[in-house]
Design a protein around this motif. Structure first.
Motif, short mmCIF file in Angstrom:
data_model
loop_
_atom_site.label_atom_id
_atom_site.label_comp_id
_atom_site.label_asym_id
_atom_site.label_seq_id
_atom_site.Cartn_x
_atom_site.Cartn_y
_atom_site.Cartn_z
N ASP A 158 0.83 -1.21 0.00
CA ASP A 158 0.00 0.00 0.00
C ASP A 158 0.86 1.26 0.00
O ASP A 158 0.54 2.25 -0.67
N ASP A 159 1.98 1.23 0.74
CA ASP A 159 2.87 2.40 0.77
C ASP A 159 3.49 2.66 -0.60
O ASP A 159 3.62 3.81 -1.03
N GLU A 198 2.00 5.98 -1.49
CA GLU A 198 2.97 6.96 -1.03
C GLU A 198 4.37 6.62 -1.55
O GLU A 198 5.31 6.42 -0.77
N GLY A 240 8.60 5.59 6.28
CA GLY A 240 7.37 5.08 6.88
C GLY A 240 7.71 3.78 7.59
O GLY A 240 8.85 3.33 7.58
N HIS A 257 9.17 1.00 5.47
CA HIS A 257 9.20 1.57 4.12
C HIS A 257 10.44 2.44 4.00
O HIS A 257 10.61 3.41 4.75
#
Length: 322
Positions: free
Chosen positions: A240-241, A245, A310, A313
């Motif tokens: 998802d990151d 993002e 993150g 991440h």
């Protein structure tokens, strides 16, 4: 949780008549039990070489220059062929892009599966047949009793890939390396194979290393994604990151060049300008710098460090360095 597979600072090069080609450069990542890690990057970035270095299936002109490869807590970096053969038989399986490269066109699928099972387990032929049929049902092949006796050319491309997945599971491996397993299939069959991989992960607990050049393909199958460019991992993190993002300009470029269902008809795909770097003469700094729209002087001279952007991440980009 102990990783089932871990690479630390692995570098692999090839000696060629033109000089040394650094195919994999200082790569580190880990794979947890029951996880799907996707390695994404354009052709020639070192994805397949990296996997072949883990399985020690590289040609004679290759060299593991540095690094450590650990499987279930055991360092296998300096394993000889005899030990590696045993490890390949029990710990690893491989699924290739073209299933016909793994299947004998003249022998019925069932017989090939029985041979694979008996190679790994000391059981009778009848017991191996039962297990082969069970695996075929597990990968959702219909009419198993009939298809068990058919040669591969009677199967569609998607069905052949299911057979190869079943054979990969025969040794009850810890890790299955899937090297672009859906590239040769049409979109609807791709979706079914990806769904099947997710289900197999849940049912068996096997871990997958999924190699692809297409971020769109890995979106629905991966737990984590590592983006590879010119032999280096430039960004890695939860799926998802990476999609929502992205931190590295190369990852952003891959996402911009990917078709979207929700795009307006007038919107055009934006390609990544330039060409991949020459691996005979890799740049001193960031390998993506010559193609990057945000390139700074330091990018050309020095490789950026990995920066946490993150939870789990991280990205190697000077834009993220404070």
């Amino acid at each position: 949780m102990q990783p089932v597979l871990q690479l630390t600072n692995v570098s692999v090069s090839f000696e060629t008549p033109y000089g040394e080609v650094e195919a994999v450069r200082d790569v580190s990542w880990s794979l947890n039990p029951g996880e799907v890690l996707a390695i994404v990057g354009e052709s020639g970035c070192g994805k397949t070489v990296m996997v072949q270095s883990i399985m020690k299936l590289l040609p004679k002109n290759s060299k593991l220059k540095q690094g450590e490869i650990v499987v279930d807590g055991q360092d296998i970096t300096h394993y000889k062929e005899r030990k590696m053969r045993k490890l390949r038989a029990n710990a690893f399986s491989m699924v290739f892009q073209d299933p016909m490269s793994s299947l004998n066109p003249t022998i019925p699928i069932g017989k090939q599966m029985v041979e694979a099972i008996k190679k790994h387990h000391k059981i009778s032929t009848d017991e191996a047949k039962k297990r082969a049929k069970k695996l075929m049902r597990m990968v959702e092949i219909d009419d198993v009793e009939e298809r068990f006796h058919l040669q591969p050319h009677f199967f569609s491309g998607g069905m052949r890939q299911r057979c190869v997945l079943a054979m990969a599971l025969a040794s009850e491996p810890k890790v299955i390396f899937a090297d672009e397993p859906t590239t040769a299939l049409d979109v609807t069959v791709q979706a079914k194979i990806l769904k099947l991989i997710r289900e197999l992960k849940e049912k068996t607990g096997v871990s997958f290393v999924f190699i692809s050049h297409d971020l769109g393909v890995v979106a629905g199958v991966a737990d984590r994604v590592a983006i590879m460019y010119a032999g280096k991992i430039v960004e890695q993190g939860p799926v998802d990151d990476i999609f929502y993002e992205p931190a590295h300009p190369y990852t952003k470029g891959l996402l911009r060049s990917m078709p979207r269902v929700d795009a307006e008809s007038y919107e055009r795909l934006i390609p990544i300008e330039g060409t991949p770097v020459d691996m005979l003469n890799p740049p001193e700094g960031c390998p993506f710098a010559p193609r990057c729209e945000h390139c700074m002087k330091i990018c050309l001279k020095k490789m950026p460090p990995y920066v946490e952007v993150g939870e789990k991440h991280r990205s190697a980009c000077w834009l993220r360095v404070q």
